[in-house]
Design a protein around this motif. Structure first.
Motif, short mmCIF file in Angstrom:
data_model
loop_
_atom_site.label_atom_id
_atom_site.label_comp_id
_atom_site.label_asym_id
_atom_site.label_seq_id
_atom_site.Cartn_x
_atom_site.Cartn_y
_atom_site.Cartn_z
N GLY A 75 8.54 -0.46 6.05
CA GLY A 75 7.44 0.28 5.46
C GLY A 75 7.56 0.40 3.95
N ALA A 94 0.83 -1.19 0.00
CA ALA A 94 0.00 0.00 0.00
C ALA A 94 0.87 1.25 0.00
CB ALA A 94 -0.93 0.00 1.21
N SER A 153 5.91 -2.77 9.28
CA SER A 153 5.06 -3.84 9.77
C SER A 153 5.74 -5.17 9.50
CB SER A 153 3.69 -3.80 9.07
OG SER A 153 3.83 -3.97 7.67
N GLU A 171 2.82 2.91 3.64
CA GLU A 171 2.54 2.00 4.75
C GLU A 171 3.66 2.07 5.79
OE1 GLU A 171 1.76 -2.80 5.47
OE2 GLU A 171 1.85 -1.96 3.44
N GLU A 172 3.31 2.12 7.05
CA GLU A 172 4.29 2.17 8.12
C GLU A 172 4.97 0.80 8.28
OE1 GLU A 172 2.65 3.58 11.73
OE2 GLU A 172 1.97 5.49 10.89
#
Length: 322
Positions: A87, A75, A81, A78-79
């Motif tokens: 990210g 995405a 994860s 995105e942070e």
């Protein structure tokens, strides 16, 4: 038991003064404990470990992050994860893959420029110091010209007019990075040239290139290594600066282009720290590790630094006993 004839006895037998054989002064070679000192130095061990880690990550980048690092894999913005450890960018690219693949270009340029600039500086410095006269004047003039011209504007002008690419970046950085090392190495070579073993080598008829390579250069090992490390640090930072300004090949993945796209996509304005921190941290970590190795070289070869270090350890031991 017979005894060896003395000079006075030889004079009496031959009727003339006997001239003792002229022995060649012993060549002052670099300290044999230099390598051992680096291997046992904590700063050098730490710096080498960090550099080797980044080199290993760069070599294993196709295995750790296979495929095109610029492809969209998640995405937008995105942070960090479990799916994307560092990210994603504003385009959906994986930041970890960009960082790993960027190490290949940045480290390659850094070490290539460092080696080429050091070799050029060593050649100019040795030739200028050894041959002197017209050769020294001409090479010193060329060196002074490159030293007087501001490096950053020259970098920008050359990078702007030459075709973009990795070869252009290397060429520009070598042309603007050799003069300082040549001046320092020339001064060191002049000091060593005045030693007795160099004069003895000249009298014995050794060729100039052999005297420079086999007699003078080995005694400049520490300063040559320091120059090499400094050139590598400067090259990595200069490449990142050029590419951050958009003067490099922005289609190639490197730490500098990662920062360029992070700035263009407004990562700092939007608070997407994970986009620009990894590449910036990688540049700082490699530069710090190389600086630690450089400081360790000075510590091993400089008796004053060794005395200060030993005095500090002795003082701490005395405080602990008290």
């Amino acid at each position: 038991m017979t005894t060896a004839p003395t000079i006075d006895g030889l004079r009496a037998e031959t009727g003339e003064d006997a001239v003792p054989a002229v022995t060649r002064p012993a060549v002052r070679r670099p300290n044999r404990s230099f390598v051992h000192g680096l291997l046992t130095n904590r700063k050098a061990t730490f710096g080498a470990g960090v550099v080797l880690l980044f080199i290993a990550l760069a070599l294993l980048a196709p295995v750790l992050a296979p495929g095109d690092p610029m492809r969209i894999t998640g995405a937008i913005g995105e942070e960090p994860s479990a799916a994307h450890w560092l990210g994603t960018t504003a385009k959906g690219q994986d930041v970890l893959a960009l960082t790993l693949h960027g190490a290949r270009s940045s480290l390659f340029v850094g070490f290539t420029v460092g080696i080429l600039a050091t070799v050029l500086g060593v050649g100019v410095g040795l030739a200028s110091a050894f041959f002197g006269k017209v050769v020294d004047e001409v090479l010193s003039l060329v060196t002074n010209v490159f030293l007087l011209v501001p490096s950053l504007p020259l970098l920008v002008i050359l990078a702007a007019f030459l075709p973009p690419g990795l070869t252009t970046v290397i060429l520009v950085l070598v042309l603007t990075g050799w003069a300082g090392s040549a001046r320092v190495l020339r001064s060191q070579a002049l000091s060593i040239k005045a030693k007795d073993f160099v004069a003895a080598a000249q009298v014995s008829g050794e060729r100039p290139w052999r005297i420079m390579v086999a007699e003078i250069l080995p005694n400049m090992a520490s300063i040559v290594m320091g120059t090499l490390l400094g050139c590598v640090i400067g090259a990595i930072g200069a490449q990142a600066g050029l590419e951050f300004l958009g003067l490099g090949d922005i289609s190639r993945v490197s730490w500098g282009t990662n920062l360029y796209w992070a700035g263009n996509e407004g990562a700092l304005m939007t608070g997407a720290w994970w986009v620009f921190v990894p590449s910036g941290f990688a540049i700082a970590a490699v530069a710090f590790a190389l600086a630690m190795i450089n400081y360790a070289v000075d510590e091993v070869t400089n008796p004053r630094l060794r005395k200060v270090k030993h005095a500090g350890r002795t003082g701490r031991r005395e405080e602990g006993r008290a």
